[in-house]
Design a protein around this motif. Sequence first.
Motif, PDB file in Angstrom:
ATOM      1  N   PRO A 223       0.750  -1.117   0.105  1.00  0.00           N
ATOM      2  CA  PRO A 223       0.037   0.152   0.081  1.00  0.00           C
ATOM      3  C   PRO A 223       0.932   1.415   0.062  1.00  0.00           C
ATOM      4  CG  PRO A 223      -0.831  -1.669   1.685  1.00  0.00           C
ATOM      5  CD  PRO A 223       0.428  -1.934   1.194  1.00  0.00           C
ATOM      6  N   SER A 224       0.197   2.338  -0.572  1.00  0.00           N
ATOM      7  CA  SER A 224       0.900   3.644  -0.310  1.00  0.00           C
ATOM      8  C   SER A 224       1.113   3.974   1.029  1.00  0.00           C
ATOM      9  CB  SER A 224      -0.153   4.730  -1.016  1.00  0.00           C
ATOM     10  OG  SER A 224       0.597   6.005  -0.771  1.00  0.00           O
ATOM     11  N   GLY A 225       2.529   4.275   1.393  1.00  0.00           N
ATOM     12  CA  GLY A 225       2.937   4.539   2.765  1.00  0.00           C
ATOM     13  C   GLY A 225       3.387   3.523   3.338  1.00  0.00           C
ATOM     14  N   SER A 226       3.582   2.415   2.837  1.00  0.00           N
ATOM     15  CA  SER A 226       4.017   1.176   3.627  1.00  0.00           C
ATOM     16  C   SER A 226       5.393   1.061   3.681  1.00  0.00           C
ATOM     17  CB  SER A 226       3.637  -0.123   2.775  1.00  0.00           C
ATOM     18  OG  SER A 226       3.849  -0.234   1.490  1.00  0.00           O
ATOM     19  N   GLY A 227       6.277   1.912   2.909  1.00  0.00           N
ATOM     20  CA  GLY A 227       7.641   2.071   2.809  1.00  0.00           C
ATOM     21  C   GLY A 227       8.598   1.397   1.798  1.00  0.00           C
ATOM     22  N   LYS A 228       8.226   1.344   0.564  1.00  0.00           N
ATOM     23  CA  LYS A 228       8.521   0.668  -0.416  1.00  0.00           C
ATOM     24  C   LYS A 228       9.788   1.388  -0.994  1.00  0.00           C
ATOM     25  CE  LYS A 228       4.971   1.039  -2.878  1.00  0.00           C
ATOM     26  NZ  LYS A 228       4.171   1.580  -2.036  1.00  0.00           N
TER      27      LYS A 228
ATOM     28  N   GLY B 164      26.184  -3.322 -14.618  1.00  0.00           N
ATOM     29  CA  GLY B 164      26.525  -4.792 -14.272  1.00  0.00           C
ATOM     30  C   GLY B 164      25.952  -5.266 -13.178  1.00  0.00           C
ATOM     31  N   SER B 165      24.898  -4.727 -12.411  1.00  0.00           N
ATOM     32  CA  SER B 165      24.224  -5.455 -11.235  1.00  0.00           C
ATOM     33  C   SER B 165      23.530  -6.432 -11.586  1.00  0.00           C
ATOM     34  CB  SER B 165      23.380  -4.302 -10.598  1.00  0.00           C
ATOM     35  OG  SER B 165      22.947  -5.015  -9.390  1.00  0.00           O
ATOM     36  N   PRO B 166      23.531  -7.800 -11.042  1.00  0.00           N
ATOM     37  CA  PRO B 166      22.725  -8.770 -11.622  1.00  0.00           C
ATOM     38  C   PRO B 166      21.421  -8.724 -11.113  1.00  0.00           C
ATOM     39  CG  PRO B 166      23.998  -9.560  -9.715  1.00  0.00           C
ATOM     40  CD  PRO B 166      24.397  -8.184 -10.048  1.00  0.00           C
ATOM     41  N   LEU B 167      21.029  -7.733 -10.055  1.00  0.00           N
ATOM     42  CA  LEU B 167      19.612  -7.581  -9.460  1.00  0.00           C
ATOM     43  C   LEU B 167      19.338  -6.054  -9.327  1.00  0.00           C
ATOM     44  CD1 LEU B 167      20.100  -9.711  -6.294  1.00  0.00           C
ATOM     45  CD2 LEU B 167      18.874 -10.411  -8.347  1.00  0.00           C
ATOM     46  N   PHE B 168      18.152  -5.942  -9.498  1.00  0.00           N
ATOM     47  CA  PHE B 168      17.663  -4.370  -9.507  1.00  0.00           C
ATOM     48  C   PHE B 168      16.007  -4.707  -8.746  1.00  0.00           C
ATOM     49  CE2 PHE B 168      16.133  -5.389 -13.771  1.00  0.00           C
ATOM     50  CZ  PHE B 168      14.925  -4.636 -13.744  1.00  0.00           C
ATOM     51  N   VAL B 169      15.763  -3.306  -8.172  1.00  0.00           N
ATOM     52  CA  VAL B 169      14.351  -3.215  -7.504  1.00  0.00           C
ATOM     53  C   VAL B 169      13.220  -2.536  -8.515  1.00  0.00           C
ATOM     54  CG1 VAL B 169      13.243  -2.288  -5.445  1.00  0.00           C
ATOM     55  CG2 VAL B 169      15.554  -3.248  -5.285  1.00  0.00           C
ATOM     56  N   ALA B 170      12.237  -3.088  -8.614  1.00  0.00           N
ATOM     57  CA  ALA B 170      11.195  -2.376  -9.153  1.00  0.00           C
ATOM     58  C   ALA B 170      10.032  -2.205  -8.004  1.00  0.00           C
ATOM     59  CB  ALA B 170      10.528  -3.303 -10.082  1.00  0.00           C
ATOM     60  N   GLU B 171       9.762  -0.970  -7.755  1.00  0.00           N
ATOM     61  CA  GLU B 171       8.757  -0.602  -6.448  1.00  0.00           C
ATOM     62  C   GLU B 171       7.744   0.099  -7.031  1.00  0.00           C
ATOM     63  OE1 GLU B 171       8.213   2.300  -4.544  1.00  0.00           O
ATOM     64  OE2 GLU B 171       9.647   3.557  -5.444  1.00  0.00           O
ATOM     65  N   GLY B 172       6.459  -0.170  -6.551  1.00  0.00           N
ATOM     66  CA  GLY B 172       5.303   1.024  -6.805  1.00  0.00           C
ATOM     67  C   GLY B 172       4.181   0.365  -6.268  1.00  0.00           C
TER      68      GLY B 172
END
Length: 199
Positions: free
Chosen positions: A11-16, A102-110
């Motif tokens: 949820p919006s405001g959950s700290g993502k 070169g990072s093998p991981l990344f974050v997608a948030e929303g």
Amino acid sequence: MPARVIVLAGPSGSGKSHLAERLGLPILRLDDFYRDGSDPALPRITSGANAGLVDWDDPASWLCSEAVDALTTLCRTGVVETPVYDIAHDGRNGYRKLSLDGSPLFVAEGIFAHHVVAPLREAGLLAAAYCLRQHPAVTFWRRLTRDLREHRKPPLVLLRRGLALARDQRRLVADAVSLGCLPVSADEAFRLVQALPVS
């Protein structure tokens, strides 16, 4: 090997956003894929005090297929251009280049991040998917103070929206879980990400 995505929903405001920064990985912000305010396809609130206003909490206000395309491109090429959504302009205001370096991981948030989990998993590009849980009173207060600070909407609209979202929070989390997210606190998600294999 393509990079893989860590999805942060909630949820919006959950700290993502805060958790995404804390993880120290490249971040693709899915909220930049909202429709422009002039888009006639935007959904509207149909009842209550805010009837007639755009329903920005409806997934139809967001371009899921465009977001998935950007995630896929970033995974496979390591670089992508994403829109920059500006609330003051009520729509997109340019583009930014995101490189994984070169990072093998990344974050997608929303707030609609759980909708990208299935297509990413099907494509073999999902590293993990988490839905951040937080007490509704905490998310309500975080969301309200942020939105007031950023002048996102008139205060009364923000208050009514915040109360409606607080009442609906349990359903939002359940929807994210049903679409493949693990419900966790921000600290739990942080520890789980640290344990993910990077290759």
